[in-house]
Write a protein that holds these residues in place. Structure first.
Motif, PDB file in Angstrom:
ATOM      1  N   ILE A  80       0.841  -1.207   0.000  1.00  0.00           N
ATOM      2  CA  ILE A  80       0.000   0.000   0.000  1.00  0.00           C
ATOM      3  C   ILE A  80       0.874   1.254   0.000  1.00  0.00           C
ATOM      4  CG2 ILE A  80      -1.607   1.353   1.408  1.00  0.00           C
ATOM      5  CD1 ILE A  80      -2.902  -1.322   2.225  1.00  0.00           C
ATOM      6  N   ALA A  81       1.912   1.266   0.827  1.00  0.00           N
ATOM      7  CA  ALA A  81       2.817   2.419   0.865  1.00  0.00           C
ATOM      8  C   ALA A  81       3.500   2.606  -0.482  1.00  0.00           C
ATOM      9  CB  ALA A  81       3.850   2.237   1.970  1.00  0.00           C
ATOM     10  N   GLY A  82       3.918   1.510  -1.097  1.00  0.00           N
ATOM     11  CA  GLY A  82       4.545   1.596  -2.425  1.00  0.00           C
ATOM     12  C   GLY A  82       3.601   2.125  -3.460  1.00  0.00           C
ATOM     13  N   THR A  83       2.358   1.705  -3.397  1.00  0.00           N
ATOM     14  CA  THR A  83       1.353   2.190  -4.349  1.00  0.00           C
ATOM     15  C   THR A  83       1.145   3.699  -4.200  1.00  0.00           C
ATOM     16  OG1 THR A  83       0.235   0.055  -4.270  1.00  0.00           O
ATOM     17  CG2 THR A  83      -1.031   1.904  -5.145  1.00  0.00           C
ATOM     18  N   TYR A  84       1.031   4.162  -2.961  1.00  0.00           N
ATOM     19  CA  TYR A  84       0.866   5.600  -2.730  1.00  0.00           C
ATOM     20  C   TYR A  84       2.082   6.390  -3.222  1.00  0.00           C
ATOM     21  CZ  TYR A  84      -3.473   5.187  -0.112  1.00  0.00           C
ATOM     22  OH  TYR A  84      -4.768   4.957   0.246  1.00  0.00           O
ATOM     23  N   ILE A  85       3.268   5.874  -3.004  1.00  0.00           N
ATOM     24  CA  ILE A  85       4.469   6.560  -3.469  1.00  0.00           C
ATOM     25  C   ILE A  85       4.490   6.646  -4.998  1.00  0.00           C
ATOM     26  CG2 ILE A  85       6.981   6.333  -3.649  1.00  0.00           C
ATOM     27  CD1 ILE A  85       6.929   5.282  -0.732  1.00  0.00           C
ATOM     28  N   VAL A  86       4.148   5.526  -5.656  1.00  0.00           N
ATOM     29  CA  VAL A  86       4.140   5.521  -7.134  1.00  0.00           C
ATOM     30  C   VAL A  86       3.078   6.492  -7.642  1.00  0.00           C
ATOM     31  CG1 VAL A  86       3.565   4.102  -9.151  1.00  0.00           C
ATOM     32  CG2 VAL A  86       5.104   3.213  -7.390  1.00  0.00           C
ATOM     33  N   LEU A  87       1.891   6.491  -7.051  1.00  0.00           N
ATOM     34  CA  LEU A  87       0.835   7.389  -7.512  1.00  0.00           C
ATOM     35  C   LEU A  87       1.161   8.856  -7.198  1.00  0.00           C
ATOM     36  CD1 LEU A  87      -2.357   5.347  -6.565  1.00  0.00           C
ATOM     37  CD2 LEU A  87      -1.396   5.725  -8.841  1.00  0.00           C
ATOM     38  N   PHE A  89       4.172  10.249  -7.233  1.00  0.00           N
ATOM     39  CA  PHE A  89       5.184  10.748  -8.166  1.00  0.00           C
ATOM     40  C   PHE A  89       4.759  10.618  -9.625  1.00  0.00           C
ATOM     41  CE2 PHE A  89       7.960   9.992  -4.431  1.00  0.00           C
ATOM     42  CZ  PHE A  89       8.424  11.288  -4.302  1.00  0.00           C
ATOM     43  N   ALA A  90       3.683   9.917  -9.900  1.00  0.00           N
ATOM     44  CA  ALA A  90       3.273   9.718 -11.311  1.00  0.00           C
ATOM     45  C   ALA A  90       2.482  10.874 -11.841  1.00  0.00           C
ATOM     46  CB  ALA A  90       2.447   8.455 -11.448  1.00  0.00           C
TER      47      ALA A  90
END
Length: 90
Positions: A80-87, A89-90
């Motif tokens: 979940i944390a990785g998903t938020y980070i990717v979203l 910066f995208a």
């Protein structure tokens, strides 16, 4: 591979010897029947304990489930944390 066949041959020979002794000796047959009955009763009792989740088995099982749940929650948290980070910066 030959070890497997050797063990199998030994088990077959033991079973054959027990059958022959049962036919020849009534006392041995009575003792063996009693032993088999006790083993079946023990197997039934332990099976019921495992399904009822009581005793030492329950403690071991709950420890394993807690350990797996902790790891699963940790992995889901990181995903979940990785998903938020990717979203972000995208």
């Amino acid at each position: 591979m030959t070890n497997i066949f050797t063990n199998l041959r030994n088990k077959v020979a033991q079973a054959k010897a027990i059958r022959q002794r049962k036919k020849a000796d009534p006392a041995f047959k009575a003792n063996d029947d009693q032993r088999v009955a006790v083993e079946k009763a023990y197997a039934k009792k332990t099976f019921k304990q495992r399904w009822a989740l009581t005793g030492e088995y329950a403690q071991e099982r709950s420890y394993n489930l807690k350990w797996r749940l902790n790891w699963a929650l940790l992995i889901v948290g990181f995903l979940i944390a990785g998903t938020y980070i990717v979203l972000f910066f995208a």
